[in-house]
Write an enzyme that holds these catalytic residues in place. Structure first.
Site, PDB file in Angstrom:
ATOM      1  N   ARG A 110       0.818  -1.225   0.000  1.00 13.67           N
ATOM      2  CA  ARG A 110       0.000   0.000   0.000  1.00 13.67           C
ATOM      3  C   ARG A 110       0.852   1.274   0.000  1.00 13.67           C
ATOM      4  NH1 ARG A 110      -2.833  -3.094   3.692  1.00 13.67           N
ATOM      5  NH2 ARG A 110      -4.717  -3.996   2.801  1.00 13.67           N
ATOM      6  N   LYS A 132       2.532  12.080 -11.107  1.00 13.25           N
ATOM      7  CA  LYS A 132       1.638  11.236 -11.922  1.00 13.25           C
ATOM      8  C   LYS A 132       2.313   9.898 -12.157  1.00 13.25           C
ATOM      9  CE  LYS A 132      -1.131  14.167 -14.987  1.00 13.25           C
ATOM     10  NZ  LYS A 132      -1.317  14.535 -16.391  1.00 13.25           N
ATOM     11  N   GLU A 174       9.148  18.962 -24.898  1.00 12.56           N
ATOM     12  CA  GLU A 174       8.493  19.318 -23.621  1.00 12.56           C
ATOM     13  C   GLU A 174       9.121  20.581 -23.028  1.00 12.56           C
ATOM     14  OE1 GLU A 174       5.782  18.255 -22.474  1.00 12.56           O
ATOM     15  OE2 GLU A 174       5.485  16.135 -22.886  1.00 12.56           O
ATOM     16  N   LYS A 219       7.193  23.703 -13.959  1.00 11.66           N
ATOM     17  CA  LYS A 219       6.381  22.526 -13.605  1.00 11.66           C
ATOM     18  C   LYS A 219       6.052  22.550 -12.104  1.00 11.66           C
ATOM     19  CE  LYS A 219       4.642  18.325 -14.554  1.00 11.66           C
ATOM     20  NZ  LYS A 219       4.881  17.042 -15.129  1.00 11.66           N
ATOM     21  N   GLU A 229      -4.724  18.052 -11.333  1.00 13.99           N
ATOM     22  CA  GLU A 229      -5.146  18.417 -12.683  1.00 13.99           C
ATOM     23  C   GLU A 229      -6.630  18.781 -12.748  1.00 13.99           C
ATOM     24  OE1 GLU A 229      -4.369  15.578 -15.852  1.00 13.99           O
ATOM     25  OE2 GLU A 229      -3.512  17.160 -17.072  1.00 13.99           O
ATOM     26  N   ARG A 233      -3.392  22.927 -14.240  1.00 14.74           N
ATOM     27  CA  ARG A 233      -2.412  21.955 -14.722  1.00 14.74           C
ATOM     28  C   ARG A 233      -2.691  21.532 -16.172  1.00 14.74           C
ATOM     29  NH1 ARG A 233       0.060  16.955 -11.115  1.00 14.74           N
ATOM     30  NH2 ARG A 233       1.427  16.139 -12.724  1.00 14.74           N
ATOM     31  N   ASN A 237      -1.040  20.661 -21.127  1.00 11.40           N
ATOM     32  CA  ASN A 237      -1.465  19.902 -22.316  1.00 11.40           C
ATOM     33  C   ASN A 237      -1.259  20.684 -23.603  1.00 11.40           C
ATOM     34  OD1 ASN A 237      -2.290  17.554 -21.012  1.00 11.40           O
ATOM     35  ND2 ASN A 237      -4.260  18.465 -20.467  1.00 11.40           N
ATOM     36  N   HIS A 240      -0.555  19.002 -26.831  1.00 12.35           N
ATOM     37  CA  HIS A 240      -0.740  17.567 -26.593  1.00 12.35           C
ATOM     38  C   HIS A 240      -1.974  16.964 -27.257  1.00 12.35           C
ATOM     39  CE1 HIS A 240       2.589  17.955 -23.897  1.00 12.35           C
ATOM     40  NE2 HIS A 240       2.514  16.692 -23.503  1.00 12.35           N
ATOM     41  N   HIS A 244      -1.041  13.677 -29.167  1.00  9.37           N
ATOM     42  CA  HIS A 244      -1.604  12.359 -28.831  1.00  9.37           C
ATOM     43  C   HIS A 244      -2.185  11.697 -30.079  1.00  9.37           C
ATOM     44  CE1 HIS A 244      -2.005  13.472 -24.319  1.00  9.37           C
ATOM     45  NE2 HIS A 244      -0.859  12.875 -24.585  1.00  9.37           N
ATOM     46  N   HIS A 256       7.327  10.502 -27.667  1.00 10.68           N
ATOM     47  CA  HIS A 256       6.287  11.415 -27.179  1.00 10.68           C
ATOM     48  C   HIS A 256       6.624  12.906 -27.417  1.00 10.68           C
ATOM     49  CE1 HIS A 256       3.254  13.080 -24.508  1.00 10.68           C
ATOM     50  NE2 HIS A 256       4.208  13.716 -23.853  1.00 10.68           N
TER      51      HIS A 256
HETATM   52  P1  NAD Z   1      11.607   6.509 -21.940  1.00  7.84           P
HETATM   53  O1  NAD Z   1      11.706   6.352 -20.510  1.00  7.84           O
HETATM   54  O2  NAD Z   1      10.933   5.436 -22.717  1.00  7.84           O
HETATM   55  O3  NAD Z   1      13.071   6.775 -22.533  1.00  7.84           O
HETATM   56  C1  NAD Z   1      13.256   6.909 -23.916  1.00  7.84           C
HETATM   57  C2  NAD Z   1      14.375   5.975 -24.412  1.00  7.84           C
HETATM   58  O4  NAD Z   1      15.629   6.455 -23.944  1.00  7.84           O
HETATM   59  C3  NAD Z   1      14.245   4.544 -23.897  1.00  7.84           C
HETATM   60  O5  NAD Z   1      14.690   3.670 -24.895  1.00  7.84           O
HETATM   61  C4  NAD Z   1      15.214   4.529 -22.716  1.00  7.84           C
HETATM   62  O6  NAD Z   1      15.681   3.244 -22.440  1.00  7.84           O
HETATM   63  C5  NAD Z   1      16.311   5.430 -23.225  1.00  7.84           C
HETATM   64  N1  NAD Z   1      17.119   6.112 -22.215  1.00  7.84           N
HETATM   65  C6  NAD Z   1      16.710   6.660 -21.059  1.00  7.84           C
HETATM   66  N2  NAD Z   1      17.718   7.327 -20.476  1.00  7.84           N
HETATM   67  C7  NAD Z   1      18.798   7.167 -21.275  1.00  7.84           C
HETATM   68  C8  NAD Z   1      20.140   7.632 -21.215  1.00  7.84           C
HETATM   69  N3  NAD Z   1      20.572   8.448 -20.250  1.00  7.84           N
HETATM   70  N4  NAD Z   1      20.986   7.259 -22.200  1.00  7.84           N
HETATM   71  C9  NAD Z   1      20.553   6.471 -23.233  1.00  7.84           C
HETATM   72  N5  NAD Z   1      19.289   6.028 -23.358  1.00  7.84           N
HETATM   73  C10 NAD Z   1      18.427   6.376 -22.381  1.00  7.84           C
HETATM   74  O7  NAD Z   1      10.839   7.848 -22.362  1.00  7.84           O
HETATM   75  P2  NAD Z   1      10.860   9.362 -21.884  1.00  7.84           P
HETATM   76  O8  NAD Z   1      10.861  10.161 -23.110  1.00  7.84           O
HETATM   77  O9  NAD Z   1      11.863   9.645 -20.829  1.00  7.84           O
HETATM   78  O10 NAD Z   1       9.427   9.462 -21.205  1.00  7.84           O
HETATM   79  C11 NAD Z   1       8.251   9.152 -21.922  1.00  7.84           C
HETATM   80  C12 NAD Z   1       7.323   8.465 -20.952  1.00  7.84           C
HETATM   81  O11 NAD Z   1       6.996   9.389 -19.913  1.00  7.84           O
HETATM   82  C13 NAD Z   1       6.001   8.052 -21.581  1.00  7.84           C
HETATM   83  O12 NAD Z   1       5.645   6.820 -21.054  1.00  7.84           O
HETATM   84  C14 NAD Z   1       5.039   9.156 -21.135  1.00  7.84           C
HETATM   85  O13 NAD Z   1       3.722   8.687 -21.053  1.00  7.84           O
HETATM   86  C15 NAD Z   1       5.587   9.482 -19.778  1.00  7.84           C
HETATM   87  N6  NAD Z   1       5.296  10.837 -19.316  1.00  7.84           N
HETATM   88  C16 NAD Z   1       4.884  10.967 -18.033  1.00  7.84           C
HETATM   89  C17 NAD Z   1       4.634  12.229 -17.526  1.00  7.84           C
HETATM   90  C18 NAD Z   1       4.225  12.383 -16.085  1.00  7.84           C
HETATM   91  O14 NAD Z   1       3.878  13.481 -15.659  1.00  7.84           O
HETATM   92  N7  NAD Z   1       4.283  11.329 -15.303  1.00  7.84           N
HETATM   93  C19 NAD Z   1       4.812  13.371 -18.329  1.00  7.84           C
HETATM   94  C20 NAD Z   1       5.246  13.190 -19.638  1.00  7.84           C
HETATM   95  C21 NAD Z   1       5.495  11.919 -20.118  1.00  7.84           C
END
Ligand code: NAD
Length: 353
Positions: A110, A132, A174, A219, A229, A233, A237, A240, A244, A256
Site C-alpha cells: 500500500r 503522476k 516538452e 512545472k 489536474e 495543470r 497539455n 498535446h 496524442h 512522445h
Molecule cells: P523513456 O523512458 O521510454 O526513454 C526513452 C528511451 O531512452 C528509452 O529507450 C530509454 O531506455 C532510453 N534512455 C533513457 N535514459 C537514457 C540515457 N541516459 N541514455 C541512453 N538512453 C536512455 O521515455 P521518456 O521520453 O523519458 O518518457 C516518456 C514516458 O513518460 C512516456 O511513457 C510518457 O507517457 C511518460 N510521461 C509521463 C509524464 C508524467 O507526468 N508522469 C509526463 C510526460 C510523459
C-alpha cells in the site's frame, strides 16, 4: 544550482542536482531496490556502486510495452517477500521507468518510499515532477495510475550524454512547451539554444542546464497550484491534443516529445488561423525543425481527425485545445467542433509560408 522544493498539501519533496544526496536520503531504509531499463543500466550501476550498500537490482526491457500491469504484477510478486514497508525504491531511467516504478511503489504494501533519478531530458523537465504514475492499457496510453509524489528527485546532467538524438529532440519538445507557457524570455532562450551544437560537442552546457532548471521551476509552480489536474495543470497539455493523435496514429513509434513538438506547431498554426494566436511562434517552431533535422509532419489530416475525436479530454462533439495568444500569455482552452476540416486549414498558404 539551487535545490527546488515542491510543496503539496500532504507532502513536500526536494529536486536536487546533487546526486550524492541520494545516499543520505536512503540511509534509513531497510532494503533498497533499484529499477532501471537496459539503456539506463550503465548509469544505474554507477549509482549502485556509489551507494555502497546491498541493493536488489531490476533491469527491465526499454519501451512502452514494459509500462503495463503485467510488469507491475511481476514486480509485486517478486518483491513481496524481499522488501518490506520500510524499504525504498530508486527509479533510474526516463518517463517509462518513472511512471511504472512509481505506480509499483504506490501499490507495494500500500505504498513504499521511492526516489526518482531521471535520465532523459524529457523526464528531467517534465515527468519526474508532479506525482503522476501510470501504466498503459490495451485501450490507450496512461489510462491507469494514481497520483503519488516521490521522496526526492536527483538530477545528474551527465546522464544526458548517452541519449540518442531523437530522445534529445523529444525532451526538447516538452522543454519548449514549458518555455512557451512560462514567458517570452524563456521561450526565446529555448528557441535560440542550439541543441545540435550541444549534442555534437557531447559536453555539459551551462545554458542547457539553466533551461532545464527553468522548466523544472515552471512545472513546480503549476503542480503546486493544481496537484490533481483540476484546472491550471491542464495548461501543460499545450500541443498535446495534436501530439496524442499523431502518437496514436503512428502506434507510438515516434517518441512522445517529438510529437509534442509537432503538436506545438500544428496547434499554434490552427490557433493562428482562427485568430487566437497573435504571434509568429508557430512559424518559428517550423523553422526550428530544419535545425533539428526533423521533417515537417507530412501525414494526412483526415487520419489525425479520427484520433482527435477519441481523445480522452473530449467530452462532447468538440475537441479541446489549449492556445497561447503569445509566449507567456494564455488564451485558455477552446473547444473546436469535430466537424472542422483540418485539411483545409493546414493547406492554408499563410500558415505554411
Ligand atoms: P523513456 O523512458 O521510454 O526513454 C526513452 C528511451 O531512452 C528509452 O529507450 C530509454 O531506455 C532510453 N534512455 C533513457 N535514459 C537514457 C540515457 N541516459 N541514455 C541512453 N538512453 C536512455 O521515455 P521518456 O521520453 O523519458 O518518457 C516518456 C514516458 O513518460 C512516456 O511513457 C510518457 O507517457 C511518460 N510521461 C509521463 C509524464 C508524467 O507526468 N508522469 C509526463 C510526460 C510523459
Amino acid at each position: 544550482m539551487q535545490d527546488i522544493q515542491v510543496k503539496n498539501d500532504n507532502s513536500s519533496y526536494l529536486i536536487t542536482t546533487d546526486i550524492g544526496d541520494l545516499k543520505s536520503f536512503i540511509k534509513t531504509k531497510s532494503k533498497i531496490l533499484i529499477i532501471c531499463d537496459s539503456n539506463t543500466e550503465y548509469h544505474a550501476k554507477y549509482i549502485k556502486n556509489s551507494l555502497g550498500c546491498d541493493v536488489y537490482f531490476e533491469e527491465l526491457l526499454p519501451g512502452e510495452e514494459t509500462k503495463s500491469f503485467d510488469t507491475i504484477v511481476y514486480l509485486l510478486e517478486k518483491y513481496s517477500t524481499l522488501l518490506n514497508r520500510s524499504s525504498g525504491v530508486v527509479l533510474i531511467g526516463g518517463g517509462m521507468i518513472g511512471d511504472l516504478g512509481a505506480l509499483f511503489s504506490s501499490l507495494m504494501f500500500r505504498g513504499i518510499d521511492f526516489y526518482m533519478v531521471p535520465t532523459t531530458l524529457l523526464s528531467m523537465v517534465d515527468s519526474s515532477i508532479g506525482g503522476k504514475t501510470a501504466v498503459n492499457l490495451k485501450s490507450g496510453k496512461n489510462l491507469a495510475g494514481v497520483f503519488n509524489n516521490p521522496c526526492g528527485v536527483f538530477i545528474d546532467f551527465n546522464f544526458l550524454r548517452t541519449l540518442p538524438w531523437l530522445e534529445v529532440i523529444s525532451g526538447y519538445g516538452e522543454l519548449l512547451k514549458s518555455a512557451l507557457i512560462d514567458s517570452k524570455d524563456f521561450y526565446q532562450e529555448a528557441l535560440n539554444f542550439s541543441l545540435k551544437k550541444w549534442y555534437d560537442s557531447q559536453g555539459i552546457d551551462e545554458n542547457l542546464s539553466k533551461l532545464i532548471y527553468k522548466a523544472m521551476l515552471l512545472k513546480k509552480r503549476v503542480v503546486e497550484e493544481d496537484q490533481f489536474e483540476g484546472g491550471l495543470r491542464k495548461v501543460l497539455n499545450l500541443g498535446h491534443t495534436m501530439s496524442h493523435a499523431i502518437e496514436s496514429y503512428y502506434k507510438y513509434r515516434i517518441p512522445h516529445g517529438v510529437c509534442v513538438l509537432y503538436g506545438l506547431f500544428l496547434e499554434g498554426a490552427l490557433g493562428y488561423y482562427l485568430g487566437y494566436v497573435e504571434s509568429d511562434f508557430p512559424q518559428e517552431i517550423l523553422i526550428k525543425f530544419k535545425e533539428l533535422e526533423l521533417n515537417e509532419y507530412d501525414g494526412k489530416w483526415s487520419d489525425l481527425e479520427a484520433w482527435l475525436k477519441v481523445d480522452k479530454k473530449n467530452f462532447d462533439e468538440s475537441i479541446q485545445f489549449v492556445f497561447m495568444r503569445e509566449p507567456g500569455v494564455l488564451f485558455d482552452k477552446k473547444k473546436i467542433s469535430t466537424s472542422i476540416n483540418l485539411e483545409t486549414i493546414f493547406k492554408n498558404e499563410e500558415i505554411f509560408s
